[in-house]
Design a protein around this motif. Structure first.
Motif, PDB file in Angstrom:
ATOM      1  N   SER A  38       0.849  -1.184   0.000  1.00  0.00           N
ATOM      2  CA  SER A  38       0.000   0.000   0.000  1.00  0.00           C
ATOM      3  C   SER A  38       0.888   1.238   0.000  1.00  0.00           C
ATOM      4  CB  SER A  38      -0.933   0.001   1.209  1.00  0.00           C
ATOM      5  OG  SER A  38      -0.208   0.217   2.397  1.00  0.00           O
ATOM      6  N   ASN A  39       0.266   2.395  -0.117  1.00  0.00           N
ATOM      7  CA  ASN A  39       1.033   3.639  -0.207  1.00  0.00           C
ATOM      8  C   ASN A  39       1.279   4.256   1.160  1.00  0.00           C
ATOM      9  OD1 ASN A  39       1.812   4.330  -2.985  1.00  0.00           O
ATOM     10  ND2 ASN A  39      -0.360   4.036  -3.391  1.00  0.00           N
ATOM     11  N   SER A  40       1.762   5.490   1.142  1.00  0.00           N
ATOM     12  CA  SER A  40       2.077   6.244   2.350  1.00  0.00           C
ATOM     13  C   SER A  40       3.282   5.632   3.057  1.00  0.00           C
ATOM     14  CB  SER A  40       0.842   6.330   3.254  1.00  0.00           C
ATOM     15  OG  SER A  40       0.957   7.416   4.139  1.00  0.00           O
ATOM     16  N   SER A  57      -0.494   7.321  -6.276  1.00  0.00           N
ATOM     17  CA  SER A  57       0.060   7.151  -4.921  1.00  0.00           C
ATOM     18  C   SER A  57      -0.990   7.311  -3.829  1.00  0.00           C
ATOM     19  CB  SER A  57       1.217   8.133  -4.682  1.00  0.00           C
ATOM     20  OG  SER A  57       2.162   8.043  -5.709  1.00  0.00           O
ATOM     21  N   GLY A  58      -2.243   7.013  -4.131  1.00  0.00           N
ATOM     22  CA  GLY A  58      -3.303   7.140  -3.136  1.00  0.00           C
ATOM     23  C   GLY A  58      -3.413   5.913  -2.256  1.00  0.00           C
ATOM     24  N   SER A  87      -5.039   2.736   5.238  1.00  0.00           N
ATOM     25  CA  SER A  87      -5.252   2.253   3.880  1.00  0.00           C
ATOM     26  C   SER A  87      -6.152   1.021   3.877  1.00  0.00           C
ATOM     27  CB  SER A  87      -3.910   1.918   3.224  1.00  0.00           C
ATOM     28  OG  SER A  87      -4.091   1.453   1.904  1.00  0.00           O
ATOM     29  N   PHE A  88      -5.925   0.122   4.832  1.00  0.00           N
ATOM     30  CA  PHE A  88      -6.729  -1.098   4.894  1.00  0.00           C
ATOM     31  C   PHE A  88      -8.189  -0.791   5.206  1.00  0.00           C
ATOM     32  CE2 PHE A  88      -8.669  -4.445   7.490  1.00  0.00           C
ATOM     33  CZ  PHE A  88      -8.709  -5.459   6.543  1.00  0.00           C
ATOM     34  N   PHE A  89      -8.433   0.008   6.242  1.00  0.00           N
ATOM     35  CA  PHE A  89      -9.822   0.298   6.615  1.00  0.00           C
ATOM     36  C   PHE A  89     -10.522   1.144   5.547  1.00  0.00           C
ATOM     37  CE2 PHE A  89      -8.055  -0.380  11.005  1.00  0.00           C
ATOM     38  CZ  PHE A  89      -8.713  -1.591  11.211  1.00  0.00           C
TER      39      PHE A  89
END
Length: 584
Positions: A418-420, A444-445, A472-474
């Motif tokens: 995932s990103n961030s 990149s979201g 990102s998961f939630f």
């Protein structure tokens, strides 16, 4: 076989089949019923039902990411297709072929206040490589008087009847559909086909009413100008500091002989990222390890004469800041479609495939004597020693968790990130060469990472592991509302109870305003979601517990698995920021 009765629906389905678009991701609706019936009644198509359109589009993107072929997404009219937009933008910037099929109301029903009706024509116009707005059929099996159809209630549509009627409209629609799908294939990007349907929508027939013309895509072969190539060779051979920087790159896309040729040149250093999927002992895979601690004199020493780039977007903000300040004399970018002026010094867009370019260019260049590689190679070795030492001194934290996770990934598996914070942490660690890495770096979201990973895993015969942050998961938790998740799919959620990346960025930490509006502190857990969606769930906290859990996490199971790793929220940022000071 049963077919939708509407000729336009038959045309769309037949042309998708003719162009080998076999994967169709469908979200429920009524206006798209003719196409849904057409696709689902034909065994050629693999049809997937995903209720949430945002998840559906990212799921399709993951399929396309794995298969390297166009995938169609189909929805009803109204706000449904707006939910596709995040994935459309990602596909646009990541060069992934998606074909959006949106059902629409006839023109005479748009703008009069009907429900589920918006202006759908060219709705994605800033993030699409082709947009087709089809015309409605005027052929009515049970209506001998065409003038009675509502489509002829305005002057424009009366003119359409006089000028062409159904045959002309059919030909125009065939051309538009062919052009749209061909563009998705040749330009590797998303296209939009907007399709108006008049009621009744659910009628079927035993025979096809149309036989649409199939127009093959035109393949443009990029020819290399020998004189221009020789000029590049001359510049290359006369410089002693060449830097190659690789962004997002498909696994196994560059021949090893060209990588070896670059690696043996003392005047060349090759910076790669986690998403580059390139490996060589002489390459520099952890850019920020090298860049972050440098002094001004060292930055000047690193400044290249030539910067050669290929691949997609770059993660490292530090390398971007460096090259924007210490600009190369020449920046060449290799790509078939575009060249971003990321460092404000672009001098040549070398149109074509990197592999093809290297096959013509590298046999002509000389291996030059230089201290460029040896100097930075020594620094790299020193940084790696410091890196290992730092891991022994720090407490349990995100940093240690990423080290444990990335070092235990099974060989010949796929890692989706995932990103961030997740992708940035991954940049700091050495990865198994036998693990392929993917991440949605086009925009990149944080939206859609889980959906994309599931779509990819569905079509892969290798185990796929998604490593993701909690937000990102939630944010994309509807991705689990999916009946197609393979049992060997794995998710690792690193839950630090908020948006940990904001603690690393400049800001006033540990205030109510910061906690609420930036870090978005929470106490959520994935446990209940796993119960609802039938995932095998395990939670851990602490270095020893994580190590123990990872030993069996990748084993075969009758259900997909999720491992939730809780880390201490308030020390993660200090551990990471102190890292760059320590390795200096």
């Amino acid at each position: 076989m049963k077919y939708p009765k509407i000729p336009l629906a038959q045309t769309v389905v037949q042309l998708c089949k003719a162009k080998d678009i076999s994967n169709i991701v469908i979200s429920p609706g009524s206006r798209n019923a003719p196409l849904t019936l057409g696709f689902t009644n034909d065994s050629f198509f693999n049809c997937y039902s995903i209720v949430d359109e945002r998840c559906a589009a990212f799921f399709a993107l993951g399929i396309a990411q794995q298969t390297q072929k166009p995938v169609a997404v189909l929805c009803t009219s109204g706000s449904a297709l707006l939910n596709y937009y995040p994935a459309i933008a990602e596909a646009y910037y990541s060069d992934i072929p998606l074909v959006v099929l949106s059902a629409d109301r006839p023109k005479y029903l748009v703008g009069i206040g009907d429900g589920q009706t918006i202006n759908q024509k060219e709705v994605y116009k800033n993030h699409i490589v082709y947009s087709a707005n089809l015309k409605q059929d005027v052929k009515a099996e049970n209506n001998s008087e065409t003038e009675e159809l509502p489509i002829f209630k305005n002057i424009e549509n009366k003119l359409e009847k006089l000028l062409g009627l159904q045959q002309t409209i059919q030909q125009e629609n065939e051309t538009e559909i062919n052009t749209a799908i061909n563009t998705a294939i040749t330009q590797n990007g998303p296209v939009h086909i907007n399709i108006p349907f008049e009621e009744p929508l659910y009628e079927l027939t035993d025979e096809l009413a149309v036989n649409p013309k199939v127009i093959l895509p035109e393949v443009n072969v990029v020819k290399t100008n020998p004189e221009a190539l020789n000029d590049l060779v001359d510049v290359w051979n006369n410089t002693s500091k060449k830097m190659i920087l690789v962004g997002v790159n498909k696994p196994n896309s560059i021949e090893q002989q060209w990588l070896n040729k670059l690696a043996e040149d003392e005047s060349v250093i090759v910076f790669t990222e986690t998403t580059s999927n390139l490996h060589h002992d002489n390459f520099f895979p952890s850019i920020d390890q090298i860049i972050a601690p440098l002094t001004e004199d060292e930055f000047k020493r690193l400044q290249p004469d030539i910067l050669l780039t290929f691949g997609g977007l770059i993660v490292s903000k530090k390398i971007k800041a460096f090259l924007r300040t210490y600009k190369p004399k020449f920046h060449w970018h290799i790509d078939e479609k575009k060249a971003n002026n990321t460092f404000f010094s672009l001098s040549n867009h070398l149109r074509g495939n990197p592999n093809t370019f290297f096959s013509k260019f590298l046999p002509k260049v000389d291996v030059r004597k230089s201290s460029y590689f040896s100097f930075w190679s020594a620094i790299k070795k020193n940084r790696l020693v410091k890196h290992d030492s730092y891991l022994e001194t720090i407490p349990y934290s995100d940093f240690k968790v990423f080290n444990q996770i990335l070092s235990t990934l099974p060989s010949d598996s796929v890692l989706q990130l995932s990103n961030s914070s997740t992708i940035r942490y991954a940049q700091l660690f050495k990865l198994n060469k036998a693990v392929d890495v993917f991440c949605n770096r086009g925009t990149s979201g944080i939206d859609g990472s889980t959906s994309t990973a599931i779509g990819f895993a569905l079509k892969s015969d290798r185990q796929t592991t998604l490593v993701t942050g909690d937000l990102s998961f939630f944010y994309d938790s509807n991705a689990l509302w999916n009946d197609y998740i393979p049992n060997n799919f794995r998710i690792i959620v690193i839950n630090n109870q908020g948006g940990g990346i904001f603690r690393i960025l400049p800001g006033h930490k540990n205030t109510e305003n910061f906690d609420t509006y930036f870090e978005t502190k929470h106490k959520l857990s994935a446990k209940q979601l796993c119960e609802m969606y039938d995932f095998d769930y395990q939670e851990v906290s602490g270095e020893f517990n994580l190590s123990s859990a990872l030993q069996s996490f990748y084993n075969n199971n009758s259900r997909p698995k999720l491992l939730e790793v809780f880390t201490p929220r308030e020390i993660n940022d200090e551990v990471l920021l102190s890292y760059f000071k320590f390795i200096k």
